[in-house]
Design an enzyme around this catalytic site. Structure first.
Site, PDB file in Angstrom:
ATOM      1  N   ASP A  12     100.470 -10.843-103.758  1.00 41.52           N
ATOM      2  CA  ASP A  12     101.492 -10.964-102.577  1.00 41.52           C
ATOM      3  C   ASP A  12     102.833 -10.342-103.336  1.00 41.52           C
ATOM      4  OD1 ASP A  12     103.519 -11.820-101.293  1.00 41.52           O
ATOM      5  OD2 ASP A  12     103.707 -13.847-101.566  1.00 41.52           O
ATOM      6  N   HIS A  30      84.911   4.231-111.465  1.00 45.78           N
ATOM      7  CA  HIS A  30      84.036   3.095-112.080  1.00 45.78           C
ATOM      8  C   HIS A  30      83.989   3.220-113.488  1.00 45.78           C
ATOM      9  CE1 HIS A  30      81.994  -0.760-111.952  1.00 45.78           C
ATOM     10  NE2 HIS A  30      81.567  -0.557-110.743  1.00 45.78           N
TER      11      HIS A  30
END
Length: 470
Positions: free
Chosen positions: A416, A170
């Site tokens: 995708d 993070h």
């Protein structure tokens, strides 16, 4: 109980940026400095995301000969554009703060595995034990002076599909940058893995740290870093100073179950009508976006499901993307953290009367969003970490900490790789800090999908309350 399942590790390798691919527009120096947006998240646990792809023709032979080679090659090509991700977070002994360091021999750890778990169940909205997702997420190698930035795991579910798990430090990446990287990887894979293939402008990372200015005069980058290093519970090395090890998990995941709920446009319409019909003229000024409605309603259900003492403190937190809010605005494709947390502290009793609790919470969350516009992203910057440390000091069960991971604006279901949209996307790490996750609904109908991880009795109570009053 979790069903019997095994995950077999087939390969652990290191994927390096493709040496055959060169893109002068994306040349990256050997190091990048951290900004105050980065050091704020210095000790937060890594973020873990899991993408499920349904593919009936995913036999081991097809996976190993077609899917896996394409994913490996496209990852290598993507890292050419995202060279910092191949490197490590380092803390040189003579440096006041860590840096992102990259050398030509660096690469990203990739684990390849095969699972006999029930793909349909793990990628569904139904209830299952949180620990069942853990074998699908790789480990992030971290020591006192060096930490990997990301690691990836690809897991085959024979004849069902596969998953891609990513864990991200993070301190280096916010959710928007991680999502941009995943979409870039998917884009190059779907395009056929052509060498020197450019990324579209919206996926091409912008590395210039010069666009991040600290107008407070407080040296926020060092202020946040030092607050972390001097906070109780902050892991440090034997000298008590510089350490890149992150905070320990606050919640015991073995006691938790997961589920996903979806709020539809019709649900949002009913929520707005309910709030506007029951409140005063001031309610007409409420900011009732789908995000505000989701957070307010789900928070009300969570607190109500927990029950217990009305004097319990409830922390609500979400992060706001600062790229468009800075002056001048930062490019949308900026690489790194560029967000700010917004906190509100309430008491559980405000939620217990469900209908009034929802109206109360909607007003509070609306004001949190509007306050960001009215006060700017640097309001209260000096004390932004205080609520984080306060929560860590709370005795177990004496407070609730409801934070939001992800965003419906990320568009995670657009990732995708060439075998269709994800069947399901999970933020696995929500279980570490009592967070919920938000994403656009996978059916593309402008709803919001909310990921949950609670103790079983609280989950059952939550689901018994959710949308039952509409």
């Amino acid at each position: 109980m979790a069903s019997s399942m095994t995950v077999k590790i087939l390969e652990i390798t290191r994927i390096k940026p493709s040496p055959e691919s060169h893109n002068s527009a994306n040349e990256f120096e050997s190091s990048l400095p951290l900004t105050f947006f980065d050091t704020y998240w210095f000790k937060f646990p890594p973020v873990e995301r899991l993408f499920f792809y349904q593919l009936n023709s995913s036999s081991p032979a097809y996976f190993n000969s077609v899917i896996l080679p394409k994913l490996k090659q496209s990852l290598s090509l993507t890292l050419v554009h995202y060279l910092p991700l191949s490197g490590n977070l380092k803390w040189p002994s003579n440096a006041p703060k860590p840096i992102i360091s990259y050398t030509p021999n660096d690469g990203v750890s990739l684990t390849v595995a095969e699972s006999d778990a029930d793909f349909a169940r793990l990628s569904s909205n139904g209830i299952y034990e949180a620990v069942e997702l853990h074998p699908l997420i790789p480990q992030l190698i971290t020591s006192n002076d060096s930490a990997s930035i990301i690691a990836v795991q690809i897991t085959l579910f024979p004849d069902k599909g596969f998953s891609i798990g990513i864990i991200a430090h993070h301190t280096v990446l916010d959710g928007k940058t991680t999502t941009m990287f995943m979409k870039s990887w998917a884009y190059l894979c779907k395009q056929g893995n052509r060498e020197n293939s450019p990324l579209p402008p919206e996926l091409t990372p912008f590395f210039d740290r010069g666009v991040i200015k600290d107008p407070t005069g407080l040296d926020l980058d060092m202020l946040y870093l030092n607050q972390w290093l001097t906070s109780n519970g902050s892991e440090s090395d034997t000298t008590g100073h510089k350490s890149l090890k992150v905070s320990s998990d606050k919640v015991e995941a073995s006691n938790l179950v997961r589920a996903t709920i979806t709020i539809t446009p019709d649900d949002f319409k009913k929520m707005r009508e309910r709030l506007l019909s029951k409140s005063s003229d001031s309610s007409k000024q409420l900011h009732l976006s789908t995000f505000v409605l989701t957070l307010a309603y789900v928070t009300t259900c969570i607190v109500k499901a927990r029950g217990g003492e009305g004097d319990r403190t409830v922390y609500i937190i979400f992060t706001a993307d600062c790229r468009p809010r800075l002056d001048p605005p930062v490019p949308e494709n900026y690489f790194g953290n560029c967000n700010t947390p917004i906190f509100e502290l309430l008491k559980a009793r405000h939620f217990m009367d469900f209908e009034n609790g929802f109206a109360f919470t909607a007003e509070k969350v609306s004001n949190m969003v509007k306050g960001l516009t009215d006060n700017g992203v640097f309001a209260g910057a000096k004390d932004k970490l205080t609520p984080v440390f306060d929560v860590a000091k709370e005795p177990e069960g004496s407070a609730q900490f409801i934070s939001v991971a992800g965003s419906p604006r990320f568009g995670v279901y657009e990732t995708d790789f060439g075998w269709g949209r994800p069947w399901k996307v999970e933020v696995v790490s929500i279980e570490k800090n009592e967070a919920i996750s938000m994403a656009e609904s996978r059916d593309g109908r402008r709803g919001i999908e909310v990921g949950l991880a609670f103790r079983k009795h609280e989950m059952e109570r939550f689901l018994s309350l959710f949308l039952k009053d509409f």
